[in-house]
Design a protein around this motif. Structure first.
Motif, PDB file in Angstrom:
ATOM      1  N   ALA A 128       2.345 -42.597  19.041  1.00  0.00           N
ATOM      2  CA  ALA A 128       3.769 -42.268  18.977  1.00  0.00           C
ATOM      3  C   ALA A 128       3.988 -40.922  19.664  1.00  0.00           C
ATOM      4  CB  ALA A 128       4.244 -42.218  17.528  1.00  0.00           C
ATOM      5  N   ILE A 129       4.997 -40.844  20.512  1.00  0.00           N
ATOM      6  CA  ILE A 129       5.320 -39.609  21.232  1.00  0.00           C
ATOM      7  C   ILE A 129       6.714 -39.166  20.810  1.00  0.00           C
ATOM      8  CG2 ILE A 129       5.664 -38.559  23.492  1.00  0.00           C
ATOM      9  CD1 ILE A 129       3.689 -40.583  24.617  1.00  0.00           C
ATOM     10  N   ILE A 130       6.809 -37.941  20.289  1.00  0.00           N
ATOM     11  CA  ILE A 130       8.080 -37.422  19.795  1.00  0.00           C
ATOM     12  C   ILE A 130       8.374 -36.109  20.503  1.00  0.00           C
ATOM     13  CG2 ILE A 130       9.370 -36.686  17.767  1.00  0.00           C
ATOM     14  CD1 ILE A 130       6.153 -38.512  17.166  1.00  0.00           C
ATOM     15  N   ASP A 131       9.496 -36.028  21.177  1.00  0.00           N
ATOM     16  CA  ASP A 131       9.936 -34.802  21.833  1.00  0.00           C
ATOM     17  C   ASP A 131      11.026 -34.145  20.986  1.00  0.00           C
ATOM     18  OD1 ASP A 131       8.202 -35.062  23.955  1.00  0.00           O
ATOM     19  OD2 ASP A 131       9.624 -36.166  25.205  1.00  0.00           O
ATOM     20  N   ILE A 132      10.840 -32.839  20.719  1.00  0.00           N
ATOM     21  CA  ILE A 132      11.771 -32.070  19.886  1.00  0.00           C
ATOM     22  C   ILE A 132      12.376 -30.967  20.747  1.00  0.00           C
ATOM     23  CG2 ILE A 132      12.064 -30.736  17.777  1.00  0.00           C
ATOM     24  CD1 ILE A 132      11.127 -33.623  17.329  1.00  0.00           C
ATOM     25  N   ALA A 133      13.686 -30.941  20.847  1.00  0.00           N
ATOM     26  CA  ALA A 133      14.385 -29.934  21.654  1.00  0.00           C
ATOM     27  C   ALA A 133      14.803 -28.752  20.772  1.00  0.00           C
ATOM     28  CB  ALA A 133      15.599 -30.547  22.333  1.00  0.00           C
ATOM     29  N   HIS A 189       3.934 -47.478  16.139  1.00  0.00           N
ATOM     30  CA  HIS A 189       4.319 -46.188  16.711  1.00  0.00           C
ATOM     31  C   HIS A 189       5.832 -45.974  16.758  1.00  0.00           C
ATOM     32  CE1 HIS A 189       4.210 -49.144  19.932  1.00  0.00           C
ATOM     33  NE2 HIS A 189       5.045 -48.397  20.628  1.00  0.00           N
ATOM     34  N   ALA A 190       6.599 -47.037  16.991  1.00  0.00           N
ATOM     35  CA  ALA A 190       8.051 -46.878  17.107  1.00  0.00           C
ATOM     36  C   ALA A 190       8.664 -46.442  15.781  1.00  0.00           C
ATOM     37  CB  ALA A 190       8.682 -48.186  17.587  1.00  0.00           C
ATOM     38  N   GLY A 191       8.284 -47.105  14.689  1.00  0.00           N
ATOM     39  CA  GLY A 191       8.823 -46.741  13.386  1.00  0.00           C
ATOM     40  C   GLY A 191       8.377 -45.358  12.945  1.00  0.00           C
ATOM     41  N   ILE A 192       7.096 -45.026  13.178  1.00  0.00           N
ATOM     42  CA  ILE A 192       6.590 -43.700  12.810  1.00  0.00           C
ATOM     43  C   ILE A 192       7.286 -42.609  13.625  1.00  0.00           C
ATOM     44  CG2 ILE A 192       4.552 -42.211  12.957  1.00  0.00           C
ATOM     45  CD1 ILE A 192       4.543 -44.007  10.537  1.00  0.00           C
ATOM     46  N   ALA A 193       7.525 -42.861  14.901  1.00  0.00           N
ATOM     47  CA  ALA A 193       8.217 -41.866  15.738  1.00  0.00           C
ATOM     48  C   ALA A 193       9.599 -41.562  15.184  1.00  0.00           C
ATOM     49  CB  ALA A 193       8.314 -42.377  17.170  1.00  0.00           C
ATOM     50  N   ARG A 194      10.313 -42.583  14.736  1.00  0.00           N
ATOM     51  CA  ARG A 194      11.644 -42.350  14.170  1.00  0.00           C
ATOM     52  C   ARG A 194      11.566 -41.529  12.886  1.00  0.00           C
ATOM     53  NH1 ARG A 194      12.506 -47.681  16.295  1.00  0.00           N
ATOM     54  NH2 ARG A 194      11.674 -48.641  14.402  1.00  0.00           N
ATOM     55  N   MET A 195      10.583 -41.830  12.029  1.00  0.00           N
ATOM     56  CA  MET A 195      10.461 -41.108  10.767  1.00  0.00           C
ATOM     57  C   MET A 195      10.064 -39.644  11.001  1.00  0.00           C
ATOM     58  SD  MET A 195      11.402 -43.370   8.692  1.00  0.00           S
ATOM     59  CE  MET A 195      11.123 -42.407   7.206  1.00  0.00           C
ATOM     60  N   ILE A 196       9.112 -39.410  11.901  1.00  0.00           N
ATOM     61  CA  ILE A 196       8.695 -38.032  12.190  1.00  0.00           C
ATOM     62  C   ILE A 196       9.846 -37.239  12.807  1.00  0.00           C
ATOM     63  CG2 ILE A 196       7.179 -36.622  13.637  1.00  0.00           C
ATOM     64  CD1 ILE A 196       5.007 -38.693  13.238  1.00  0.00           C
ATOM     65  N   ARG A 197      10.577 -37.872  13.698  1.00  0.00           N
ATOM     66  CA  ARG A 197      11.710 -37.194  14.337  1.00  0.00           C
ATOM     67  C   ARG A 197      12.751 -36.783  13.297  1.00  0.00           C
ATOM     68  NH1 ARG A 197      12.590 -40.925  17.621  1.00  0.00           N
ATOM     69  NH2 ARG A 197      11.200 -40.175  19.279  1.00  0.00           N
ATOM     70  N   LYS A 198      13.018 -37.675  12.344  1.00  0.00           N
ATOM     71  CA  LYS A 198      13.988 -37.350  11.294  1.00  0.00           C
ATOM     72  C   LYS A 198      13.479 -36.222  10.407  1.00  0.00           C
ATOM     73  CE  LYS A 198      14.024 -39.229   7.390  1.00  0.00           C
ATOM     74  NZ  LYS A 198      14.007 -40.147   6.227  1.00  0.00           N
ATOM     75  N   ASP A 199      12.198 -36.299   9.988  1.00  0.00           N
ATOM     76  CA  ASP A 199      11.646 -35.268   9.108  1.00  0.00           C
ATOM     77  C   ASP A 199      11.671 -33.894   9.769  1.00  0.00           C
ATOM     78  OD1 ASP A 199      11.204 -37.246   7.276  1.00  0.00           O
ATOM     79  OD2 ASP A 199       9.041 -37.402   7.616  1.00  0.00           O
TER      80      ASP A 199
END
Length: 290
Positions: free
Chosen positions: A192-197, A255-265
């Motif tokens: 999972a790849i999560i970009d945080i701005a 990875h898609a579901g985990i990416a959404r959860m990490i992004r929200k957290d």
């Protein structure tokens, strides 16, 4: 008058034949042979199935084993093949006991099979391809795969066709002979790849520390995470933001579901610490001015 005599003679021959002890002895021997043939066939099938499943149990204990579902699929295929072969041989032996010329029957079947084979080459190709798909562990039921323009979860694998269900509900039935290239997304773990701005005005070091502290706690929250997510650092710098990248190893296709959860957290944690994400800025000019 002659017909009546012939009919009486035919009936008399039948009665004499059934009254003959040799007839009943031969009949009993034939039935006994048939019973023994079928009993031995059943014993061979049972022993063969036990041997096949024991072999796959040993493979499941090996550290090289990849997927129990593939082993089960292959074991069922071998079970069916063993059953068909043994029963075919048993039926041929039974026909021989009944006095039927098995050699002539097989020869005739071979000619018919040859004629059918020329007209069913695509069917033969599908069956052979299906066998090697299962034997080579290319994919199994439950895997998420892509074949040409079709992508989805494998619902069923047969020797002739494979059924794939896409995430929008469509079911694609593909002849195995047409499956030449397969992308299997279920063999290995996903990333999972999560970009945080983060806004330029915020403390990047502080934001990174907050994110790293949050990532350490996530494996206990999400079972689909294989390891602790990693903050790689600054990925890009845009006009109004600095983008931080987080990667997380997950179970296959999670990875898609985990990416959404990490992004929200991470968004909630940054908001709680007063760290803002960039907001879009617009510059408006009066008419005729720039």
């Amino acid at each position: 008058m002659e017909d009546l005599t012939t009919e009486k003679g035919f009936k008399k021959n039948i009665i004499d034949k059934f009254q003959n002890e040799d007839t009943w002895i031969n009949l009993g021997e034939g039935l006994l042979k048939i019973f023994i043939i079928m009993a031995i066939a059943n014993i061979i099938i049972r022993i063969g199935k036990v041997a096949i499943h024991n072999v796959f149990k040993l493979r499941n204990l090996s550290p090289l084993n990849k997927s129990e579902r593939r082993e089960e699929t292959l074991a069922k295929l071998l079970d069916n093949t063993l059953t068909y072969v043994v029963y075919f041989i048993a039926i041929m032996m039974v026909l021989s006991v009944l006095g039927i010329d098995v050699k002539a029957l097989i020869a005739g079947a071979g000619v018919v099979g040859l004629a059918v084979g020329f007209g069913a080459q695509s069917l033969v190709k599908d069956v052979i391809s299906g066998f090697f798909i299962i034997f080579e562990d290319q994919f199994s039921v439950g895997d998420h795969i892509r074949v040409a323009e079709y992508e989805g979860n494998v619902e069923a694998i047969g020797l002739r066709t494979t059924r794939i269900k896409s995430w929008t509900g469509e079911v694609h039935i593909l002849p195995n002979g047409s499956i030449t290239q397969v992308t299997n997304f279920s063999l290995n773990n996903s990333i999972a790849i999560i970009d945080i701005a983060i806004s330029y005005g915020e403390d990047i070091e502080k934001a990174q520390k907050i994110i790293e502290d949050a990532l350490i706690k996530m494996p206990s929250q999400y079972e689909a995470l294989v390891a602790t997510p990693t903050l790689l650092g600054i990925q890009t710098m845009g006009p109004t933001e600095v983008v931080l990248r987080v990667t997380a190893e997950t179970l296959p296709m999670q990875h898609a579901g985990i990416a959404r959860m990490i992004r929200k957290d991470i968004k909630v944690i940054l908001d709680n610490h007063g760290i803002k994400v960039p907001s879009p800025k617009y510059i408006m000019y009066p008419d005729g001015q720039k």
